[in-house]
Design an enzyme around this catalytic site. Structure first.
Site, PDB file in Angstrom:
ATOM      1  N   GLU A 108       2.239 -35.747 -47.691  1.00  0.00           N
ATOM      2  CA  GLU A 108       2.970 -36.714 -48.505  1.00  0.00           C
ATOM      3  C   GLU A 108       2.667 -38.144 -48.055  1.00  0.00           C
ATOM      4  OE1 GLU A 108       6.884 -34.077 -49.675  1.00  0.00           O
ATOM      5  OE2 GLU A 108       6.720 -34.885 -47.647  1.00  0.00           O
ATOM      6  N   GLU A 128       6.158 -26.379 -46.506  1.00  0.00           N
ATOM      7  CA  GLU A 128       7.592 -26.376 -46.201  1.00  0.00           C
ATOM      8  C   GLU A 128       8.281 -25.060 -46.532  1.00  0.00           C
ATOM      9  OE1 GLU A 128       6.797 -30.839 -46.569  1.00  0.00           O
ATOM     10  OE2 GLU A 128       5.963 -28.961 -47.324  1.00  0.00           O
TER      11      GLU A 128
END
Length: 253
Positions: A108, A128
């Site tokens: 990200e 994640e």
């Protein structure tokens, strides 16, 4: 000055290095705040034209420091998001130089930069879900804008990474290098830094902000970004330098 982030100015480029190699450059709140401070320096210093964000020890960033997370710490800097960069952007360009892994918040963070240079063999992913978490730093929103939606879905719900080679083929990575990514990033940064600084800032702003502009609103929304560029001293200097077949001497005004 945080030891978790190293900052050095070189030839008009601010090099910002996440310096936690023993932890695969996992992001902490301290490091996030230091990156945010470096970006403030980038925008405030008229001699700086762009920045490179990279990681020490052959890894870009492995994501959130889970030990800190278990203690209740989130690696954000105020309202600037993960790593101090995922929910805002400085006015000047930032290039991610990615080696090894850019995973979870690390991916990200790379996507939050304006361009990505990666070394061959690097892995990009948002794993994640493998830890019962979700890519809340923008991964689930930005990734399907930059890659085919079905691939973004696969990455989000399997947690499996893709290679830098595939990311380059799909346009996520600008430059693929045989050696360390910082070398390619420096070459790319030099190409940016050689241009008119006001024009670069305006161009970045329009490219980033125009994503969801309606077609009929483009001219009106773009005008505030570029109006000052055409009336600047640099615009005249650029035209004169071209006519005189010499290198422009930019003043940033």
């Amino acid at each position: 000055m945080s030891e978790q982030v190293l900052v050095e100015a070189r030839d008009g480029v601010l090099e910002v290095t996440i310096n936690r190699p023993e932890a695969k450059n996992a992001m902490t709140k301290e490091a996030a705040e230091a990156i945010a401070a470096a970006m403030d320096r980038l925008d405030a210093d008229g001699d700086l034209r762009c920045a490179i964000l990279t990681g020490a020890g052959g890894t870009f960033c492995s994501g959130m420091d889970l030990k800190g997370f278990l203690k209740g710490e989130y690696p954000v800097a105020g309202n600037r998001g993960f790593g101090g960069l995922t929910t805002w952007t400085p006015k000047k360009p930032v290039i991610a130089a990615v080696d090894g892994f850019a995973l979870a918040g690390g991916m990200e963070l790379a996507m939050a930069c304006d361009m990505i240079v990666a070394s061959k063999g690097t892995k990009f992913g948002i794993p994640e879900v493998k830890r019962g978490l979700a890519a809340g730093g923008g991964g689930m929103v930005i990734l399907p804008r930059l890659l085919p939606r079905t691939l973004a879905m696969e990455m989000a719900i399997t947690g499996d990474p893709i290679s830098a080679e595939r990311a380059h083929e799909l346009g996520l990575v600008n430059v693929l290098t045989d050696g360390p990514a910082i070398e390619g990033a420096r070459e790319l940064a030099a190409r940016v830094a050689g241009n008119g600084p006001l024009a670069v800032i305006a161009s970045k702003g329009v490219v980033r902000d125009s994503w969801l502009w309606a077609d009929e609103d483009v001219n009106a929304k773009q005008s505030p970004y570029i109006a000052g560029v055409f009336t600047s001293e640099d615009a005249r200097e650029g035209a004169m330098a071209f006519a005189e077949k010499r290198k422009p001497q930019w003043k940033g005004r």
